[in-house]
Motif scaffolding. Structure first.
Motif, PDB file in Angstrom:
ATOM      1  N   ILE A   5       0.839  -1.211   0.000  1.00 41.77           N
ATOM      2  CA  ILE A   5       0.000   0.000   0.000  1.00 41.77           C
ATOM      3  C   ILE A   5       0.869   1.254   0.000  1.00 41.77           C
ATOM      4  CG2 ILE A   5      -1.627   1.352   1.382  1.00 41.77           C
ATOM      5  CD1 ILE A   5      -2.899  -1.332   2.219  1.00 41.77           C
ATOM      6  N   PHE A   6       1.933   1.232   0.801  1.00 42.90           N
ATOM      7  CA  PHE A   6       2.791   2.402   0.932  1.00 42.90           C
ATOM      8  C   PHE A   6       4.011   2.362   0.021  1.00 42.90           C
ATOM      9  CE2 PHE A   6       0.501   2.206   5.013  1.00 42.90           C
ATOM     10  CZ  PHE A   6      -0.094   3.454   4.963  1.00 42.90           C
ATOM     11  N   ALA A   7       3.986   1.517  -0.983  1.00 47.23           N
ATOM     12  CA  ALA A   7       5.098   1.405  -1.930  1.00 47.23           C
ATOM     13  C   ALA A   7       5.267   2.703  -2.708  1.00 47.23           C
ATOM     14  CB  ALA A   7       4.848   0.242  -2.885  1.00 47.23           C
ATOM     15  N   GLU A   8       6.477   2.925  -3.180  1.00 51.86           N
ATOM     16  CA  GLU A   8       6.813   4.166  -3.894  1.00 51.86           C
ATOM     17  C   GLU A   8       5.935   4.404  -5.120  1.00 51.86           C
ATOM     18  OE1 GLU A   8       8.474   7.720  -4.343  1.00 51.86           O
ATOM     19  OE2 GLU A   8       8.893   6.392  -2.675  1.00 51.86           O
ATOM     20  N   GLU A   9       5.570   3.338  -5.843  1.00 48.67           N
ATOM     21  CA  GLU A   9       4.738   3.530  -7.035  1.00 48.67           C
ATOM     22  C   GLU A   9       3.312   3.982  -6.689  1.00 48.67           C
ATOM     23  OE1 GLU A   9       4.591  -0.954  -6.164  1.00 48.67           O
ATOM     24  OE2 GLU A   9       6.198   0.498  -6.393  1.00 48.67           O
ATOM     25  N   ASN A  10       2.907   3.812  -5.430  1.00 52.51           N
ATOM     26  CA  ASN A  10       1.581   4.266  -4.995  1.00 52.51           C
ATOM     27  C   ASN A  10       1.600   5.667  -4.394  1.00 52.51           C
ATOM     28  OD1 ASN A  10       0.326   1.903  -5.805  1.00 52.51           O
ATOM     29  ND2 ASN A  10       0.774   0.887  -3.869  1.00 52.51           N
ATOM     30  N   ARG A  11       2.790   6.225  -4.216  1.00 53.71           N
ATOM     31  CA  ARG A  11       2.925   7.549  -3.601  1.00 53.71           C
ATOM     32  C   ARG A  11       2.094   8.601  -4.337  1.00 53.71           C
ATOM     33  NH1 ARG A  11       6.160  10.538  -0.283  1.00 53.71           N
ATOM     34  NH2 ARG A  11       7.494   8.795   0.255  1.00 53.71           N
ATOM     35  N   LYS A  12       2.068   8.539  -5.663  1.00 50.34           N
ATOM     36  CA  LYS A  12       1.330   9.542  -6.432  1.00 50.34           C
ATOM     37  C   LYS A  12      -0.167   9.484  -6.128  1.00 50.34           C
ATOM     38  CE  LYS A  12       1.436   6.686 -10.577  1.00 50.34           C
ATOM     39  NZ  LYS A  12       2.640   5.895 -10.577  1.00 50.34           N
ATOM     40  N   TRP A  13      -0.692   8.282  -5.878  1.00 58.27           N
ATOM     41  CA  TRP A  13      -2.122   8.163  -5.574  1.00 58.27           C
ATOM     42  C   TRP A  13      -2.434   8.663  -4.168  1.00 58.27           C
ATOM     43  CZ3 TRP A  13      -4.703   7.991  -9.757  1.00 58.27           C
ATOM     44  CH2 TRP A  13      -4.145   7.382 -10.885  1.00 58.27           C
ATOM     45  N   TRP A  14      -1.512   8.438  -3.242  1.00 60.10           N
ATOM     46  CA  TRP A  14      -1.673   9.016  -1.903  1.00 60.10           C
ATOM     47  C   TRP A  14      -1.592  10.542  -1.974  1.00 60.10           C
ATOM     48  CZ3 TRP A  14      -3.536   6.710   2.212  1.00 60.10           C
ATOM     49  CH2 TRP A  14      -3.479   5.318   2.297  1.00 60.10           C
ATOM     50  N   THR A  15      -0.716  11.043  -2.824  1.00 59.14           N
ATOM     51  CA  THR A  15      -0.614  12.489  -3.038  1.00 59.14           C
ATOM     52  C   THR A  15      -1.928  13.034  -3.576  1.00 59.14           C
ATOM     53  OG1 THR A  15       1.758  12.371  -3.422  1.00 59.14           O
ATOM     54  CG2 THR A  15       0.621  14.284  -4.325  1.00 59.14           C
ATOM     55  N   ALA A 129       2.832  17.980 -11.339  1.00 63.17           N
ATOM     56  CA  ALA A 129       4.230  17.645 -11.053  1.00 63.17           C
ATOM     57  C   ALA A 129       4.411  16.193 -10.614  1.00 63.17           C
ATOM     58  CB  ALA A 129       4.775  18.576  -9.977  1.00 63.17           C
ATOM     59  N   THR A 130       3.363  15.585 -10.080  1.00 63.05           N
ATOM     60  CA  THR A 130       3.463  14.239  -9.509  1.00 63.05           C
ATOM     61  C   THR A 130       3.213  13.133 -10.528  1.00 63.05           C
ATOM     62  OG1 THR A 130       2.786  15.068  -7.339  1.00 63.05           O
ATOM     63  CG2 THR A 130       2.569  12.706  -7.706  1.00 63.05           C
ATOM     64  N   PHE A 131       2.258  13.346 -11.410  1.00 58.91           N
ATOM     65  CA  PHE A 131       1.834  12.276 -12.312  1.00 58.91           C
ATOM     66  C   PHE A 131       2.552  12.360 -13.653  1.00 58.91           C
ATOM     67  CE2 PHE A 131      -1.484  12.062  -9.223  1.00 58.91           C
ATOM     68  CZ  PHE A 131      -1.873  10.730  -9.222  1.00 58.91           C
ATOM     69  N   PRO A 132       2.949  11.207 -14.189  1.00 60.60           N
ATOM     70  CA  PRO A 132       3.534  11.197 -15.528  1.00 60.60           C
ATOM     71  C   PRO A 132       2.456  11.542 -16.562  1.00 60.60           C
ATOM     72  CG  PRO A 132       3.223   8.946 -14.744  1.00 60.60           C
ATOM     73  CD  PRO A 132       2.875   9.861 -13.604  1.00 60.60           C
ATOM     74  N   PRO A 133       2.854  12.015 -17.735  1.00 59.55           N
ATOM     75  CA  PRO A 133       1.868  12.452 -18.740  1.00 59.55           C
ATOM     76  C   PRO A 133       0.780  11.428 -19.052  1.00 59.55           C
ATOM     77  CG  PRO A 133       4.066  13.095 -19.419  1.00 59.55           C
ATOM     78  CD  PRO A 133       4.233  12.254 -18.178  1.00 59.55           C
ATOM     79  N   ARG A 134       1.102  10.150 -19.069  1.00 62.19           N
ATOM     80  CA  ARG A 134       0.094   9.150 -19.437  1.00 62.19           C
ATOM     81  C   ARG A 134      -0.981   8.972 -18.360  1.00 62.19           C
ATOM     82  NH1 ARG A 134       1.587   5.047 -16.393  1.00 62.19           N
ATOM     83  NH2 ARG A 134       3.758   4.526 -16.043  1.00 62.19           N
ATOM     84  N   GLN A 135      -0.702   9.349 -17.105  1.00 62.19           N
ATOM     85  CA  GLN A 135      -1.678   9.234 -16.017  1.00 62.19           C
ATOM     86  C   GLN A 135      -2.242  10.580 -15.586  1.00 62.19           C
ATOM     87  OE1 GLN A 135       0.791   7.166 -13.144  1.00 62.19           O
ATOM     88  NE2 GLN A 135      -0.331   5.255 -13.526  1.00 62.19           N
TER      89      GLN A 135
END
Length: 191
Positions: A5-15, A129-135
């Motif tokens: 849940i707290f993995a780095e790839e999920n950080r953007k969704w928590w943000t 700033a957080t999300f890559p262009p595709r997301q």
């Protein structure tokens, strides 16, 4: 499970969740107060013109200072300004709920508008700033949806809280949400 849940790839969704908390409160407070106006007026014994300032004080301050909030976020950091705005908004929401007179309530609503003006521009720039262009499109769509939902359900929430508890709870409800938003923001939003 917790590590996942707290993995780095999920950080953007928590943000996104953190900025959604702040955005939800900002937009909710644009409409939630309308249905409580008569209760506020009778409880605090305030005039019609003072009642208009309860609404206008927030809206005017928010609108006038929004560009300043964006510029401060660019200069001092999006995360810092977002969290500062969220803290100001949360504290002034508590003050609004504790108000015992017109001047205090109007002043607290003006300060609430300052917090909103700091937060709002930072929410979108944090997402970009957080999300890559595709997301990014998905994230901005969620951002817009949260905003629209808060504006739409504001009168409903305001009516329920005013009828079932007291008008002051339309402001008190922001306090735990704001505290949760501050904690999540400090943990997950990166500059």
């Amino acid at each position: 499970m917790r590590a996942r849940i707290f993995a780095e790839e999920n950080r953007k969704w928590w943000t996104l969740g953190a900025v959604a908390f702040g955005l939800f409160m900002i937009m909710l407070d644009n409409t939630v107060v309308f249905v409580a106006l008569s209760s506020i007026q009778s409880d605090l014994k305030i005039s019609q013109s003072e009642l208009e300032w309860v609404v206008s004080g927030y809206a005017l301050t928010f609108a006038v200072l929004m560009l300043t909030g964006g510029k401060l976020a660019d200069m001092l950091g999006r995360r810092r300004i977002f969290i500062a705005g969220l803290a100001i908004f949360t504290a002034s929401s508590l003050a609004c709920g504790l108000a015992t007179g017109a001047a205090f309530l109007i002043g607290a609503r003006v300060v609430q508008g300052v917090g909103a003006a700091l937060m709002n521009p930072a929410t979108l720039s944090i997402i970009v700033a957080t999300f890559p262009p595709r997301q990014r499109g998905t994230a901005i769509g969620i951002w817009v949806g949260i905003s629209a939902m808060a504006l739409a359900i504001g009168p409903l929430i305001g009516g329920i809280l005013t009828e079932q508890i007291n008008w002051s709870w339309i402001f008190f409800v922001n306090v735990p949400v704001g505290i949760a938003g501050i904690i999540v923001s400090r943990l997950f939003i990166t500059e």
